[in-house]
Write a protein that holds these residues in place. Structure first.
Motif, short mmCIF file in Angstrom:
data_model
loop_
_atom_site.label_atom_id
_atom_site.label_comp_id
_atom_site.label_asym_id
_atom_site.label_seq_id
_atom_site.Cartn_x
_atom_site.Cartn_y
_atom_site.Cartn_z
N GLU A 1 0.83 -1.20 0.00
CA GLU A 1 0.00 0.00 0.00
C GLU A 1 0.86 1.25 0.00
O GLU A 1 0.56 2.23 -0.69
N ARG A 2 1.94 1.22 0.80
CA ARG A 2 2.83 2.39 0.84
C ARG A 2 3.47 2.62 -0.52
O ARG A 2 3.56 3.77 -1.00
N LYS A 3 3.90 1.54 -1.17
CA LYS A 3 4.50 1.67 -2.50
C LYS A 3 3.48 2.20 -3.51
O LYS A 3 3.81 3.03 -4.36
N ARG A 4 2.25 1.69 -3.36
CA ARG A 4 1.21 2.17 -4.27
C ARG A 4 0.96 3.66 -4.09
O ARG A 4 0.79 4.41 -5.06
N ASN A 5 0.93 4.10 -2.85
CA ASN A 5 0.73 5.54 -2.58
C ASN A 5 1.88 6.36 -3.14
O ASN A 5 1.66 7.44 -3.71
N GLU A 6 3.11 5.85 -2.98
CA GLU A 6 4.26 6.58 -3.52
C GLU A 6 4.16 6.67 -5.04
O GLU A 6 4.44 7.73 -5.62
N GLU A 7 3.75 5.55 -5.68
CA GLU A 7 3.61 5.56 -7.14
C GLU A 7 2.51 6.51 -7.57
O GLU A 7 2.65 7.22 -8.57
N GLU A 8 1.40 6.52 -6.79
CA GLU A 8 0.30 7.42 -7.15
C GLU A 8 0.70 8.87 -7.01
O GLU A 8 0.32 9.71 -7.84
N LEU A 9 1.47 9.18 -5.97
CA LEU A 9 1.94 10.56 -5.81
C LEU A 9 2.85 10.96 -6.97
O LEU A 9 2.75 12.07 -7.51
N GLN A 10 3.73 10.03 -7.33
CA GLN A 10 4.63 10.31 -8.44
C GLN A 10 3.84 10.43 -9.75
O GLN A 10 4.10 11.31 -10.57
N LEU A 11 2.83 9.53 -9.89
CA LEU A 11 2.00 9.58 -11.09
C LEU A 11 1.20 10.88 -11.15
O LEU A 11 1.06 11.50 -12.20
N ALA A 12 0.67 11.28 -9.97
CA ALA A 12 -0.12 12.51 -9.94
C ALA A 12 0.72 13.71 -10.36
O ALA A 12 0.26 14.59 -11.10
N ALA A 13 1.97 13.72 -9.89
CA ALA A 13 2.85 14.83 -10.27
C ALA A 13 3.13 14.82 -11.76
O ALA A 13 3.14 15.85 -12.43
N THR A 14 3.31 13.59 -12.31
CA THR A 14 3.56 13.48 -13.75
C THR A 14 2.33 13.88 -14.55
O THR A 14 2.43 14.59 -15.55
N VAL A 15 1.16 13.41 -14.08
CA VAL A 15 -0.09 13.75 -14.77
C VAL A 15 -0.31 15.25 -14.75
O VAL A 15 -0.68 15.86 -15.76
N TYR A 16 -0.11 15.85 -13.60
CA TYR A 16 -0.32 17.30 -13.48
C TYR A 16 0.58 18.05 -14.46
O TYR A 16 0.17 19.01 -15.11
N ARG A 17 1.80 17.54 -14.58
CA ARG A 17 2.76 18.24 -15.43
C ARG A 17 2.52 17.96 -16.91
O ARG A 17 2.60 18.87 -17.74
N ASP A 18 2.21 16.69 -17.26
CA ASP A 18 2.19 16.31 -18.66
C ASP A 18 0.78 16.03 -19.20
O ASP A 18 0.64 15.66 -20.37
N SER A 19 -0.26 16.19 -18.39
CA SER A 19 -1.60 15.85 -18.84
C SER A 19 -2.06 16.76 -19.98
O SER A 19 -1.70 17.93 -20.05
N SER A 20 -2.89 16.16 -20.87
CA SER A 20 -3.47 16.96 -21.94
C SER A 20 -4.70 17.73 -21.45
O SER A 20 -5.23 18.57 -22.18
N GLU A 21 -5.18 17.41 -20.24
CA GLU A 21 -6.29 18.13 -19.65
C GLU A 21 -5.77 19.34 -18.86
O GLU A 21 -4.75 19.25 -18.16
N ALA A 22 -6.50 20.44 -18.99
CA ALA A 22 -6.12 21.63 -18.22
C ALA A 22 -6.45 21.40 -16.75
O ALA A 22 -7.51 20.89 -16.42
N MET A 23 -5.53 21.79 -15.87
CA MET A 23 -5.73 21.65 -14.42
C MET A 23 -5.51 23.01 -13.77
O MET A 23 -4.56 23.73 -14.09
N MET A 24 -6.41 23.30 -12.84
CA MET A 24 -6.35 24.58 -12.15
C MET A 24 -6.62 24.32 -10.66
O MET A 24 -7.59 23.64 -10.31
N VAL A 25 -5.75 24.85 -9.77
CA VAL A 25 -5.91 24.68 -8.33
C VAL A 25 -6.22 26.06 -7.74
O VAL A 25 -5.51 27.04 -8.01
N CYS A 26 -7.31 26.11 -6.93
CA CYS A 26 -7.71 27.38 -6.30
C CYS A 26 -7.70 27.21 -4.79
O CYS A 26 -7.89 26.09 -4.27
N ASP A 27 -7.50 28.32 -4.07
CA ASP A 27 -7.53 28.26 -2.61
C ASP A 27 -8.96 28.31 -2.12
O ASP A 27 -9.91 28.31 -2.91
N ASP A 28 -9.12 28.40 -0.79
CA ASP A 28 -10.48 28.35 -0.24
C ASP A 28 -11.28 29.60 -0.55
O ASP A 28 -12.50 29.63 -0.38
#
Length: 959
Positions: A389-416
Motif C-alpha cells: 500500500e505504501r509503495k502504491r501511494n508513492e507511485e500514485e503521488l509520483q504519477l499525480a505529479a507526472t499527470v499534473y505536469r504532462d496531462s493533456s487536460e487543463a488543471m487549475m488549483v484554487c484556494d479556499d
C-alpha cells in the motif's frame, strides 16, 4: 500330473477286517496315504492311546457296534486321553438319536457305511479344524506369556496402569499413587478418587472406547484432592478369549510439569506475536546450517505459504520476484558474512501463486559464534512487513505529479477563497492564458455568456453539498473564442472538514460536442427526408402522451401510407422515388402546426402526432387536408407522379392510453383505409381490435393444427360432360378446430399465406392427394386425376421444391399425369424466373396445369402458350347467372371456343342447376363441377360415387 499322496496316521477301532479294508481304500482313492493301526477291544484302544507314535494320531475312526463296548464309550475314552484328537464315528445302521448324542459328546462327524464317499472330505475337514485349534491354543499361550512379561515390566516403571470392568470399577492398578489413588482402589470408580467433573470426563472417554472398540489417546486434565494434574492417557478395550469387550485397559503418564512449561512458552510466544501483529510485522528465523527458515502466521500470510511452520530457504526464495531475486540473495548473504556486517535490510517484490505482486520490507539481525580464530553465522532473526500500500501511494503521488505536469487536460488549483494558485501547461495550451496571467485571480475570467447566473449558483451549491461537480460548460479563451469544456471540480478538505483547495479539470470537448450533435441527428432523424425517424418518433410520442395526461387534452396519432409509391419507384427508378418521398415529407410538414410531429417510419410510411387537440374534429380537418395536398401532381424533374394516401387515425385517450396500443390502433386503421379503396382516412374502431385479436388467435391455432391432425382433405368430383363419368376430383383442405368446429377455408387460407404456413399445408395436401389418387387409379381407372391448388405464396416466398414432390410420386410409382396443379392468373402476371423454373419442372414430369378462375383477371393468351396450360377453369361467377341468350353464355362459349383452338380443355365451376349443365354441355364444355353433381365429400364417399352409374340430366350424383 499324478496327485501327491498325503500321509495320514489313522487309529481305527473296527472288528471287521473287510470294513477296515474298505475304509483304507476309500481314503487312498481320495489321495491319502493311510498308515492304519486297527484295534478291536477297549484294552487295545487304551494301549494304542498310551503308545501313540511320535507325531501322534492324525484321526480316530471308530465303528459304533464293537465287542464288549460301543462307539460312544470309545469316544469318551479318546476325549479323556486326547481332547483335540479328531474323532469320526462310522456305523452300518444307527438311529438319529445315537448320531446326535455322538456329536454332542465331541465327535467331529458321523458317517453311515453305505455313504463312505463322505469319509475322505470329513477327514480333511477334521484335520483342518484340529490344526486351527492347535494354533489358537499356541496364540493364547503366547498371549498369557506376553501378559506376564508386561506385568513384570510394569513393576519397575513410573507409569500408572489400570483396568476397569464394564461398570467402570477398577479391577487392577499398578502405581496407584502416580494418579493419587488409594491402595484399596480395587472395586471403586473414578468418582471415588477424583472430583465429579474429572470423573465424568474419564468415564465418558472409557465408555466410548468400549462402545466403538477403538483405542483413544489424549491429554487429560484431572483435579484430585484439590490439585490439578495433566496426564498423557491411553485407553484401549479389554477383550476375553472370544473377542468380547469386558472392560478397558488404561495407561497414564503425568505431564503436569511439561504442560506448565509449554504454557509459559506459549504465553511468551503470544506476547511476542501480539507485539508483531500490532506492528503488522511477520517474524522469521533462519538456520544457515540446515538452510531452514521458520516463521510465524503473519509471515506465512504475507508470502501466501500453505506450510505454517518452516520451509527450506530456497523454496521461500521462489516467491521473490525474478527481477529482485538476485539482489535479495546478495544482500541476505552479505548479512551472514562476518566481514560484511550483521544487519539485513531490503525492499523487494514477491509474486504469489495467483499472479498478484506484493512489496516487502525485510529486516534481520545475524548471530555469530567464534570457532577458533574464525567467526561464523549461526542464525539470523528478523521481520517482514507488507508495504504494498505504501509503495502504491508513492507511485500514485509520483504519477499525480507526472499527470499534473504532462496531462493533456487543463488543471487549475484554487484556494479556499477561489483564487487561482496554480495551473499546468495544458491550461495555457487550451485557454491561451499563461500561468502569470491567472494566478491570484478568480476563475470567472473564463466565463462566457452561454450560461446564466443560476447555472453557476447551482454548480456551487452542488460543490458545497457534495465536495464535487461534473458537467459541461461553455468557456471563453483569451482570444475571445468560445469552447465547450467538460468541467470536473473536486474539493480537498482540512482535517476539520472545511474546504482547503479546489482542483478543477478542464477538457476541451468542442469537437466531441459537434460529433455528438451529428451522431444524435443521425440516430434520430431520417437521412432522406430530415424527418424524425422511428426511434425519435417513439420518444416524441411518449413525451406527447405525458403532456396530454398532464394537460388533460386529447391528442391524435395518424399512420399514413403512400398509395401508388411502389409503381413510381419501380417505373421511374429509386432516385426519383427518393425525391418523391422528400417532396411528400415537405407537403406533410406544411399540413400541421409547429407543435405537431411528422415522422418517417420507413419506406413510404409516415406518422403524424397532433397534440393539444382542443377540438378532436381538428384531426378530421388535418386528414382531409393531407389527402388533398398529397393527391396533387408531384413534379419529379421532367416527370410527373401521382400518389394518394391511406390514413389511419386513433385518439388519445378515447381509444388507448398506452404507446403500443396507440401505434397498433393507428396501424390497423390505416390498413382498413387501404382495404376500403385507398385515398381516404379511417378512424380506429373496436371491431378492428377484435378482428386483430381473432387473427392473432387464428395464427396461434394454425401453428399446431397440422401436428395435431386437425386437417382433412375432401374431394369434389369433376364430371366429364360427354359421358357423365367422374374423371377427376379437386382436393380441398378442411380444418376441424377442436373448439370452434369446422372453419371455412376463406377464413384461414389467407392467414396461412400471410404467415408463410401455406407452404407446409400445401406440401401436406400434395402428399395425401398423391397417395389417394394412386389408390383410385388402381381401383377404378388408370387415368383418374386429382387436382391440388397451389398458392402464389408457395412460389414467391421460399418456393416449392419440385424435386421433393417428384420423389414422392416416384416412391408411389405414380406418373405425373395423376396430378393436376391449379394456379391463378395473378401468378402468371407477376411471374419471375424462379416461378417459371418451378412450373416447367412440374410440366416436364408430366404434371398437368389448370388455370383457375379464368376470366376474372388479366387473361393473357401469351401466358397460356408460354406455360403450356392444360385446362381453363371458367369462374363460377360466369356460370351462376348462365341462361339462354345471356351475356354470360356468350362469354362461356367464347372461352370454350378459344381454349379448344389452343388445344386446351375447359372445366366449368359452380354448376348448380340442370339448365346450366345442359347449356355448358351444348356449348362443348369438357368438364364441370358443382353442387348439382356433389358437394366436396370425404374419400370413402367419393369412392361410393365412383361405383354409381354415370350422371345424367335425369339423376344427380349428389348424396
Amino acid at each position: 500330473m499324478p496327485v501327491m499322496s498325503q500321509p495320514l496316521r489313522v487309529l481305527l477301532i473296527e472288528d471287521s477286517a473287510d470294513d477296515a479294508l474298505l475304509l483304507k481304500l476309500e481314503l487312498e482313492a481320495d489321495g491319502f496315504e493311510p498308515d492304519i493301526t486297527r484295534v478291536e477291544h477297549r484294552a487295545a484302544l487304551e494301549q494304542a492311546l498310551e503308545q501313540a507314535p511320535d507325531n501322534g494320531w492324525g484321526v480316530v475312526i471308530s465303528d459304533y457296534n464293537l465287542p464288549q463296548f460301543d462307539g460312544l464309550e470309545a469316544l469318551d475314552l479318546v476325549r479323556r486321553r486326547a481332547p483335540d484328537l479328531p474323532f469320526i464315528l462310522v456305523s452300518g445302521a444307527v438311529g438319529e438319536e445315537i448320531a446326535v448324542e455322538a456329536m454332542r459328546a465331541g465327535a467331529q462327524d458321523f458317517i453311515l457305511k453305505h455313504n463312505l464317499f463322505r469319509l475322505a472330505p470329513a477327514v480333511r475337514r477334521c484335520l483342518a479344524e484340529a490344526r486351527e485349534r492347535i494354533l489358537r491354543r499356541q496364540a493364547e499361550d503366547a498371549l498369557r506369556e506376553s501378559d506376564a512379561r508386561f506385568r513384570a515390566a510394569l513393576v519397575n516403571s513410573q507409569v500408572a496402569v489400570f483396568e476397569q470392568d464394564l461398570e467402570l470399577r477398577y479391577t487392577w492398578m499398578h502405581n496407584p499413587r502416580l494418579v493419587d489413588a488409594p491402595d484399596d482402589v480395587i472395586g471403586k470408580r473414578s468418582s471415588d478418587i477424583m472430583d465429579a467433573d474429572s470423573a465424568e470426563q474419564m468415564d465418558t472417554i472409557r465408555r466410548e472406547v468400549m462402545r466403538s472398540g477403538q483405542p483413544d489417546r489424549r491429554t487429560v486434565h484431572v483435579r484430585s484432592r484439590g490439585e490439578e494434574k495433566w496426564f498423557d492417557q491411553h485407553v484401549e478395550p479389554k477383550r476375553d478369549s472370544k473377542g468380547r469387550t469386558i472392560g478397558v485397559l488404561c495407561t497414564a503418564v503425568e505431564i503436569t510439569e511439561r504442560v506448565a512449561a509449554e504454557r509459559d512458552r506459549t504465553r511468551l510466544s503470544e506476547q511476542r506475536q501480539l507485539a508483531l501483529d500490532s506492528a503488522q510485522l511477520g517474524w522469521w528465523h533462519y538456520d544457515p546450517a540446515t538452510q531452514i527458515a521458520r516463521y510465524d502466521r503473519r509471515f506465512a500470510d504475507i508470502f501466501a505459504l500453505k506450510e505454517r511452520e518452516g520451509l527450506f530457504f530456497t523454496h521461500i526464495l521462489t516467491r521473490v520476484h525474478p527481477e529482485d531475486r538476485q539482489v535479495m540473495q546478495r544482500r541476505f548473504s552479505e548479512a551472514l558474512d562476518p566481514a560484511s556486517g550483521d544487519r539485513y535490510e531490503n525492499e523487494y517484490r514477491i509474486q504469489l501463486p495467483d499472479g498478484s505482486v506484493r512489496w516487502i520490507e525485510a529486516r534481520g539481525q545475524a548471530a555469530f559464534e567464534v570457532c577458533g580464530s574464525k567467526r561464523r553465522a549461526v542464525s539470523m532473526v528478523g521481520t517482514v512487513a507488507d508495504i504494498t500500500e505504501r509503495k502504491r501511494n508513492e507511485e500514485e503521488l509520483q504519477l499525480a505529479a507526472t499527470v499534473y505536469r504532462d496531462s493533456s487536460e487543463a488543471m487549475m488549483v484554487c484556494d479556499d477563497d477561489n483564487n487561482v494558485i496554480a495551473v499546468n501547461y495544458a491550461f495555457t495550451q487550451i485557454t491561451g492564458y499563461a500561468s502569470t496571467e491567472v494566478v491570484g485571480k478568480n476563475p470567472n475570467l473564463l466565463k462566457s455568456d452561454r450560461q446564466d447566473t443560476s447555472f453557476y449558483r447551482h454548480m456551487w451549491k452542488q460543490i458545497s453539498a457534495t465536495g464535487r461537480y461534473r458537467g459541461d460548460v461553455w468557456n471563453r479563451k483569451k482570444d475571445g473564442t468560445l469552447f465547450a469544456a467538460q468541467l470536473t471540480v473536486n474539493t480537498i478538505q482540512n482535517a476539520d472538514g472545511r474546504a482547503h483547495r479546489y482542483v478543477a479539470l478542464i477538457s476541451d470537448i468542442t469537437e466531441k460536442k459537434r460529433s455528438e450533435d451529428i451522431i444524435w441527428s443521425q440516430a434520430n432523424f431520417d437521412a432522406l427526408t430530415g424527418l424524425p425517424n422511428r426511434r425519435f418518433f417513439r420518444e416524441r410520442l411518449e413525451h406527447e402522451v405525458r403532456n396530454a395526461r398532464r394537460s388533460n387534452l386529447p391528442m391524435a396519432l395518424m399512420f399514413l401510407d403512400l398509395d401508388g409509391f411502389k409503381d413510381v419507384n419501380d417505373t421511374l427508378g429509386h432516385d426519383l422515388g427518393d425525391l418523391l418521398l422528400k417532396k411528400a415529407a415537405e407537403r406533410l410538414k406544411g399540413c400541421v402546426r409547429d407543435i405537431d410531429t411528422v415522422a418517417r417510419m420507413g419506406g413510404d410510411e409516415f406518422t403524424v402526432i397532433l397534440t393539444e387537440l382542443h377540438d378532436p374534429e381538428n384531426a378530421d380537418r388535418v386528414a382531409r387536408h393531407i389527402l388533398r395536398v398529397l393527391s396533387e401532381p408531384i413534379e419529379l424533374g421532367k416527370e410527373t407522379a401521382y400518389v394518394s394516401a391511406s390514413i389511419g387515425i386513433t385518439l388519445y385517450p378515447q381509444d388507448a392510453t398506452e404507446i403500443e396500443e396507440l401505434i397498433k390502433n393507428a396501424d390497423q386503421a390505416m390498413y382498413a383505409a387501404k382495404q376500403e379503396g385507398k385515398n381516404q382516412y379511417h378512424y380506429f374502431t373496436r371491431s378492428m381490435q377484435e378482428a386483430a385479436l381473432y387473427r392473432m388467435r387464428l395464427i396461434n391455432d394454425l401453428r399446431g393444427a397440422l401436428e395435431d391432425d386437425q386437417f382433412e382433405i375432401v374431394y369434389q368430383p369433376i364430371i366429364e360432360l360427354t359421358t357423365g363419368k367422374i374423371q377427376k376430383a379437386e382436393a380441398l383442405i378442411r380444418w376441424h378446430h377442436p373448439i370452434r368446429g369446422l372453419i371455412n377455408p376463406v377464413e384461414f387460407i389467407s392467414t396461412a399465406e400471410d404467415t408463410g404456413m401455406i407452404a407446409s399445408f400445401g406440401n401436406w395436401v400434395f402428399r395425401h392427394a398423391a397417395r389417394q389418387v394412386t389408390v383410385w387409379r388402381e381401383k377404378f381407372h388408370s387415368e383418374f386425376q386429382i387436382s391440388v391448388n397451389i398458392s402464389p405464396v408457395q412460389f414467391k416466398k421460399d418456393g416449392i421444391d419440385p424435386m421433393i414432390w417428384l420423389d414422392h410420386l416416384k416412391s408411389l410409382d405414380l406418373p405425373g399425369q395423376g396430378i393436376v396443379v391449379e394456379i391463378t392468373e395473378g401468378l402468371l402476371l407477376d411471374v419471375n424466373p424462379k416461378v417459371t423454373e418451378q412450373l416447367l419442372m412440374l410440366r416436364d414430369a408430366g404434371i398437368e396445369v389448370a388455370l383457375d378462375d379464368f376470366g376474372t383477371g388479366y387473361s393473357s393468351l401469351a401466358y397460356l402458350k408460354k406455360f403450356d396450360i392444360d385446362y381453363l377453369k371458367i369462374d363460377q361467377g360466369f356460370v351462376k347467372n348462365l341462361t339462354a341468350g345471356s351475356d354470360d353464355l356468350v362469354l362461356c362459349q367464347a372461352i370454350i371456343a378459344m381454349a379448344h383452338k389452343l388445344g386446351l380443355k375447359v372445366i366449368a365451376e359452380g354448376v348448380e342447376t340442370r339448365p346450366q349443365h345442359e347449356l355448358l354441355a351444348n356449348s362443348g364444355c369438357d368438364f364441370a363441377q358443382g353442387y348439382l353433381f356433389s358437394r366436396p365429400v370425404s374419400a370413402h364417399v367419393l369412392e361410393a360415387l365412383l361405383r354409381t352409374e354415370p350422371f345424367s340430366t335425369q339423376k344427380s350424383l349428389n348424396l
